[in-house]
Design a protein around this motif. Structure first.
Motif, PDB file in Angstrom:
ATOM      1  N   GLY A  58       8.521   4.789  -0.048  1.00  0.00           N
ATOM      2  CA  GLY A  58       6.920   4.463   0.752  1.00  0.00           C
ATOM      3  C   GLY A  58       7.030   3.338   0.799  1.00  0.00           C
ATOM      4  O   GLY A  58       5.916   2.651   1.396  1.00  0.00           O
ATOM      5  N   GLY A  59       7.255   2.236   0.220  1.00  0.00           N
ATOM      6  CA  GLY A  59       7.159   0.820   0.783  1.00  0.00           C
ATOM      7  C   GLY A  59       7.862   0.989   2.750  1.00  0.00           C
ATOM      8  O   GLY A  59       6.815  -0.224   2.953  1.00  0.00           O
ATOM      9  N   LEU A  60       8.913   0.776   2.436  1.00  0.00           N
ATOM     10  CA  LEU A  60       9.768   0.355   3.807  1.00  0.00           C
ATOM     11  C   LEU A  60       8.263   1.870   4.971  1.00  0.00           C
ATOM     12  O   LEU A  60       8.374   0.659   6.000  1.00  0.00           O
ATOM     13  CB  LEU A  60      11.189   1.194   3.444  1.00  0.00           C
ATOM     14  CG  LEU A  60      11.778   0.383   2.681  1.00  0.00           C
ATOM     15  CD1 LEU A  60      13.823   0.535   2.431  1.00  0.00           C
ATOM     16  CD2 LEU A  60      11.966  -1.046   3.279  1.00  0.00           C
ATOM     17  N   VAL A 102       0.327  -1.645  -0.236  1.00  0.00           N
ATOM     18  CA  VAL A 102       0.008  -0.196  -0.148  1.00  0.00           C
ATOM     19  C   VAL A 102       1.011   0.788   0.626  1.00  0.00           C
ATOM     20  O   VAL A 102       1.242   2.083  -1.061  1.00  0.00           O
ATOM     21  CB  VAL A 102      -0.789  -0.124   1.835  1.00  0.00           C
ATOM     22  CG1 VAL A 102      -1.327   1.280   1.537  1.00  0.00           C
ATOM     23  CG2 VAL A 102      -2.165  -0.849   0.934  1.00  0.00           C
ATOM     24  N   GLY A 103       1.770   0.791   0.738  1.00  0.00           N
ATOM     25  CA  GLY A 103       3.007   2.275   0.704  1.00  0.00           C
ATOM     26  C   GLY A 103       3.562   2.781  -0.173  1.00  0.00           C
ATOM     27  O   GLY A 103       3.797   4.070  -0.950  1.00  0.00           O
ATOM     28  N   ALA A 104       3.810   1.596  -1.384  1.00  0.00           N
ATOM     29  CA  ALA A 104       4.432   1.720  -2.151  1.00  0.00           C
ATOM     30  C   ALA A 104       2.897   2.164  -3.552  1.00  0.00           C
ATOM     31  O   ALA A 104       4.178   3.094  -4.049  1.00  0.00           O
ATOM     32  CB  ALA A 104       5.033   0.228  -2.771  1.00  0.00           C
ATOM     33  N   ILE A 105       2.643   1.953  -3.480  1.00  0.00           N
ATOM     34  CA  ILE A 105       1.691   2.082  -4.387  1.00  0.00           C
ATOM     35  C   ILE A 105       1.306   3.841  -4.500  1.00  0.00           C
ATOM     36  O   ILE A 105       0.855   4.888  -4.982  1.00  0.00           O
ATOM     37  CB  ILE A 105       0.024   1.200  -4.194  1.00  0.00           C
ATOM     38  CG1 ILE A 105      -0.005   0.004  -4.389  1.00  0.00           C
ATOM     39  CG2 ILE A 105      -1.165   1.869  -4.920  1.00  0.00           C
ATOM     40  CD1 ILE A 105      -0.768  -1.390  -4.606  1.00  0.00           C
ATOM     41  N   LEU A 106       1.263   4.118  -3.211  1.00  0.00           N
ATOM     42  CA  LEU A 106       0.334   5.504  -2.538  1.00  0.00           C
ATOM     43  C   LEU A 106       2.140   6.251  -2.695  1.00  0.00           C
ATOM     44  O   LEU A 106       1.658   7.307  -3.116  1.00  0.00           O
ATOM     45  CB  LEU A 106       0.548   5.651  -1.495  1.00  0.00           C
ATOM     46  CG  LEU A 106      -0.645   4.783  -0.322  1.00  0.00           C
ATOM     47  CD1 LEU A 106      -1.227   5.168   0.725  1.00  0.00           C
ATOM     48  CD2 LEU A 106      -2.434   5.490  -1.301  1.00  0.00           C
ATOM     49  N   ALA A 107       3.436   5.550  -2.665  1.00  0.00           N
ATOM     50  CA  ALA A 107       4.405   6.680  -2.903  1.00  0.00           C
ATOM     51  C   ALA A 107       4.393   6.509  -4.882  1.00  0.00           C
ATOM     52  O   ALA A 107       4.467   7.689  -5.267  1.00  0.00           O
ATOM     53  CB  ALA A 107       5.742   6.167  -2.820  1.00  0.00           C
ATOM     54  N   PHE A 108       4.014   5.456  -5.226  1.00  0.00           N
ATOM     55  CA  PHE A 108       3.578   6.091  -7.075  1.00  0.00           C
ATOM     56  C   PHE A 108       2.886   6.510  -7.767  1.00  0.00           C
ATOM     57  O   PHE A 108       3.067   7.377  -8.593  1.00  0.00           O
ATOM     58  CB  PHE A 108       3.694   4.169  -7.646  1.00  0.00           C
ATOM     59  CG  PHE A 108       3.974   4.103  -8.849  1.00  0.00           C
ATOM     60  CD1 PHE A 108       5.200   4.434  -9.340  1.00  0.00           C
ATOM     61  CD2 PHE A 108       2.680   4.097  -9.603  1.00  0.00           C
ATOM     62  CE1 PHE A 108       4.923   3.650 -11.234  1.00  0.00           C
ATOM     63  CE2 PHE A 108       2.583   4.077 -10.942  1.00  0.00           C
ATOM     64  CZ  PHE A 108       3.218   4.106 -11.365  1.00  0.00           C
ATOM     65  N   GLY A 109       1.357   6.400  -7.019  1.00  0.00           N
ATOM     66  CA  GLY A 109       0.358   7.638  -7.539  1.00  0.00           C
ATOM     67  C   GLY A 109       1.075   9.264  -7.241  1.00  0.00           C
ATOM     68  O   GLY A 109       0.801   9.898  -8.056  1.00  0.00           O
TER      69      GLY A 109
END
Length: 249
Positions: A195-197, A46-53
């Motif tokens: 974001g993922g970390l 979720v963190g990685a997806i939010l950071a990407f977006g």
């Protein structure tokens, strides 16, 4: 002597017992984390997806273009060591000339830019690689074409200003800036990783906090450890067998 020896032995036993309890606590925390591994992985994704977006939708890409000028005049030969040494000595002066307000205002006037000299200064970078007589004039902007235009205009204005202020021949433009095709920022891979970390770390922090606040007794080990009591008997609760018995009845 016996009392001192007895105290030493007692302190060593307490130290070993404390170490054992700490080790058990760490193992329990690791077990809890492994039990919630699915939640940690989910938060990581979720963190990685939010950071990407956020990177793709909210951060404007920036482009950098660089022009180069040779700061030793055309009449200097390779045998003119004194001129070459003088050029090296004056390099910091050239950089200061390039960043001066008159130069910036001249660039703004030529390009009709809607910004102040300080705003333009934040968009440019003037550097000199050690051991060379070359000034690198870089410009950064969301518009790649404008970045190249600012860099090339800056190089022309800086060359004119150096010739006028330092009373020397106009430096030659070694390399003109070209329109960049690849942005220098944002770094999508780095942002996604961070974001993922961050998501995984947040999940682990919540799990750890809930574990530390949970003071319920769950196992025989908890009874011995926290209540300092010995368990005489244990009655396992087999819910599945009880349900099967009810269905068969």
């Amino acid at each position: 002597m016996e009392n001192e020896y007895g105290r030493t032995v007692l302190m060593e036993e307490r130290f070993e017992r404390n170490n054992e309890e700490v080790e058990i606590d760490l193992l329990e925390i690791l077990r809890v984390m492994l039990g919630k591994a699915w939640l940690i992985i989910l938060c990581l994704c979720v963190g990685a997806i939010l950071a990407f977006g956020y990177t793709k939708l909210r951060i404007v890409p920036q482009y950098s273009a660089t022009a180069k000028i040779y700061i030793v005049n055309s009449e200097t030969t390779i045998t003119s060591i004194s001129d070459l040494q003088l050029g090296t000595t004056l390099t910091p002066d050239y950089i200061e000339v390039a960043k001066s307000r008159p130069v910036l205002e001249d660039v703004i006037s030529r390009l009709d830019l809607k910004m102040t000299s300080n705003q333009l200064l934040n968009k440019i970078d003037v550097t000199n690689k050690d051991g060379t007589h070359i000034l690198n004039i870089s410009a950064v902007d969301a518009d790649p074409k404008l970045a190249a235009t600012i860099s090339n205009t800056m190089s022309d204005v800086v060359a004119d200003s150096i010739a006028k202020i330092i009373n020397t021949d106009k430096p030659n433009v070694l390399e003109s800036a070209v329109i960049p095709t690849v942005p220098i920022s944002p770094n999508t891979k780095r942002n996604v990783m961070v974001g993922g970390l961050a998501g995984a770390a947040a999940a682990m922090a919540v799990i750890f906090g809930m574990y530390m606040m949970d003071d319920t007794i769950k196992t025989e080990e908890d009874v011995r450890k926290y209540l300092k009591l010995t368990v005489l008997a244990a009655l396992p609760l087999e819910k599945q067998d009880a349900r099967k018995n009810k269905k068969s009845a």
